[in-house]
Design an enzyme around this catalytic site. Structure first.
Site, mmCIF file in Angstrom:
data_model
loop_
_atom_site.group_PDB
_atom_site.id
_atom_site.type_symbol
_atom_site.label_atom_id
_atom_site.label_comp_id
_atom_site.label_asym_id
_atom_site.label_seq_id
_atom_site.Cartn_x
_atom_site.Cartn_y
_atom_site.Cartn_z
ATOM 1 N N ASP A 97 8.144 -6.843 -0.211
ATOM 2 C CA ASP A 97 6.924 -6.640 -0.990
ATOM 3 C C ASP A 97 5.984 -5.759 -0.164
ATOM 4 O OD1 ASP A 97 5.269 -7.111 -3.280
ATOM 5 O OD2 ASP A 97 4.073 -8.514 -2.090
ATOM 6 N N GLU B 203 1.800 -5.581 5.142
ATOM 7 C CA GLU B 203 0.373 -5.497 4.833
ATOM 8 C C GLU B 203 -0.356 -4.795 5.973
ATOM 9 O OE1 GLU B 203 -3.191 -5.366 3.502
ATOM 10 O OE2 GLU B 203 -1.610 -6.155 2.177
ATOM 11 N N ASN C 34 1.558 -0.219 8.819
ATOM 12 C CA ASN C 34 1.318 0.822 7.835
ATOM 13 C C ASN C 34 2.685 1.169 7.259
ATOM 14 O OD1 ASN C 34 0.952 3.253 6.456
ATOM 15 N ND2 ASN C 34 -0.454 4.098 7.976
ATOM 16 N N ASP D 115 -3.709 0.104 -3.776
ATOM 17 C CA ASP D 115 -5.019 0.746 -3.816
ATOM 18 C C ASP D 115 -4.913 2.049 -4.592
ATOM 19 O OD1 ASP D 115 -6.138 -1.264 -2.350
ATOM 20 O OD2 ASP D 115 -6.071 -0.196 -0.442
#
Length: 209
Positions: free
Chosen positions: A40, A65, A92, A118
């Site tokens: 994920d 994350e 990242n 985002d």
């Protein structure tokens, strides 16, 4: 557990996020490293993946994350639940996806989800979006044959761009041209639930390698 307050948006192009990922010893993370893996990307607080890991103990789950406090919080929660098929990694994704996948046993990656990333609406900021050609290329390289990539967003423009990136790669084919009316995964994210509760649309697509 007290929720950690963190910035909602983090610029992945900032110098502090260019450092290479610190890889764990996977054999000490997962009880059975050979189980199929669900990745994920942009897992946030990780509750979606945590619920999924509890439902499917015969799968391993890995959340990536970029906001480190959320990763720390999520792994603490994981430990409290005693889950040995789940891990959260601070990184990242656009910098670290290749070394992460290369460090795992060949062929274990079977499912990828990228949910509500985002949007970075301003045109000059769109290079910060997570689904870039290099990320798609790395997923094509390491995802097992028949593996799935599930994409969803509440911003149609973002979902279209993600779908275009995967459609442009010869390794992937989309299961249908229209948006999926239902989430094919058994667990919704918090963002998905809140969007639907407001009566707003969620745009979904599934790709198969």
């Amino acid at each position: 557990m007290v929720r950690v307050r963190v910035r909602q948006h983090v610029n992945p192009l900032c110098q502090k996020y260019q450092a290479p990922v610190i890889l764990p010893d996977w054999s000490k993370i997962y009880d059975n490293l050979q189980q199929p893996l669900h990745l994920d990307i942009g897992c946030g607080r990780g509750r979606f993946l945590g619920q999924f890991a509890q439902l499917e103990s015969n799968w391993n789950f890995l959340g990536l994350e970029i906001r480190q406090p959320l990763v720390t919080e999520a792994n603490c929660w994981r430990d409290q639940q005693g889950l040995t098929n789940l891990h959260y990694l601070f990184c990242n994704a656009n910098i670290s996806i290749e070394p992460i996948l290369a460090s795992l046993p060949e062929g274990v990656l079977k499912r990828v989800s990228i949910q509500f990333p985002d949007p970075w609406f301003k045109k000059r900021h769109q290079k910060r979006r997570v689904v870039q050609p290099e990320l798609v290329e790395n997923l094509a390289r390491y995802l097992g044959k028949g593996g799935e990539v599930f994409l969803q967003s509440d911003v149609e423009e973002v979902e279209i761009e993600m779908c275009d990136r995967f459609s442009e790669h010869s390794a992937f084919h989309r299961t249908q041209n229209d948006w999926l009316t239902e989430n094919p995964l058994p667990v919704p994210t918090e963002r998905e639930l809140s969007t639907l509760d407001r009566g707003e649309p969620v745009y979904r697509a599934l790709f198969i390698k």
